[in-house]
Each structure stands twice: as C-alpha cells, then as structure tokens.
Design a protein around this motif. Structure first.
Motif, PDB file in Angstrom:
ATOM      1  N   SER A  20       0.820  -1.197   0.000  1.00  0.00           N
ATOM      2  CA  SER A  20       0.000   0.000   0.000  1.00  0.00           C
ATOM      3  C   SER A  20       0.862   1.259   0.000  1.00  0.00           C
ATOM      4  O   SER A  20       2.004   1.239   0.451  1.00  0.00           O
ATOM      5  N   SER A  97       4.111  -1.345   3.408  1.00  0.00           N
ATOM      6  CA  SER A  97       3.430  -0.067   3.256  1.00  0.00           C
ATOM      7  C   SER A  97       4.448   1.030   2.974  1.00  0.00           C
ATOM      8  O   SER A  97       5.495   1.105   3.615  1.00  0.00           O
ATOM      9  N   THR A 131      -2.636  -1.250  -3.157  1.00  0.00           N
ATOM     10  CA  THR A 131      -3.708  -0.339  -2.770  1.00  0.00           C
ATOM     11  C   THR A 131      -3.148   1.071  -2.604  1.00  0.00           C
ATOM     12  O   THR A 131      -2.263   1.305  -1.797  1.00  0.00           O
TER      13      THR A 131
END
Length: 133
Positions: A20, A97, A131
């Motif tokens: 992400s 992330s 994402t």
C-alpha cells in the motif's frame, strides 16, 4: 517478471501479499515523514498477524470517521477473511506499506521498491494486491 501477466494458477492457490501507499504502520514503528518536501521513500514491513495498525497520513483518519477506514486502504482483515473462505490460497507472512505523495521517486525506484520486490520474490508470493491511498 512481466507486469499485468496472466496468473499461472487460480487465486485460491496463490500466496498473496499486500502493498500500500497508505502510510500504514505498526504503532511502535516510526511514523512516515509527511513533512519531507521530496516525500518519504521508506517502507514499513507489516507482519501478517498484526492486530493493531495505525497510519501516518494527512487525510486519514478523518475526524468523526471510524478507524475501520484503515481496512479500505490496507485491507489486511479483508484478505484474512478471504483466505479463511478459500478465495485466496494463503497470505504472505509479511506485507509492505509506503507513503504516497512522493515528489522525488528516484530513491523509491532505485532502492526501496526493488528491495521490497526482492523480499516478495524470496517469499514466493504469487500475487500482490496494490492499494493506493
């Protein structure tokens, strides 16, 4: 590896990882530097079994909005449920992330993204859910 290649096996047999740009991290990990004018090109490794997550983000969580919104940016709990239901073969042992809004992507492209890609390859990940924030 060819981007956007057709999967070699069904998703129900794949090891899946999550990546992400939502600035998600464990509470004990350092926050992303949202004040760096070039952007923070570092990443955080998130264990698959993580129960508590937070995020460093200028827009999330929004005042008056529940923290469950985090699953819309980093859907770890949703992926766990899909793995339990057999839709996904299994989750990778770790996920990653990054922070969005990177104005100088050179360090990301040259260092941190290839490092994360190498970790995913070593983990034998078949599919990655990307994402954005």
């Amino acid at each position: 590896m060819v981007p956007f290649a057709r999967p070699e096996k069904p998703l129900s047999e794949c090891r899946v990882a999550l990546v992400s740009t939502g600035g998600v991290h464990l509470p004990e990990q350092p926050r992303f530097d949202i004040d760096d004018p070039a952007g923070d090109c570092s990443y955080r490794e998130i264990p698959a079994g993580a129960e508590e997550l937070t995020w460093t983000h200028a827009y999330y969580p929004r005042p008056g909005r529940p923290a469950e919104d985090l699953d819309s940016v980093f859907p770890l709990w949703t992926l766990r449920k899909l793995a339990e239901e057999g839709v996904v073969g299994e989750l990778n042992r770790r996920h990653f992330s990054f922070m969005g809004a990177i104005h100088d992507p050179a360090p990301l492209a040259e260092e941190t993204a290839p490092e994360v890609a190498g970790r995913l390859l070593r983990d034998a990940v078949d599919a990655v859910l990307l994402t954005p924030s």
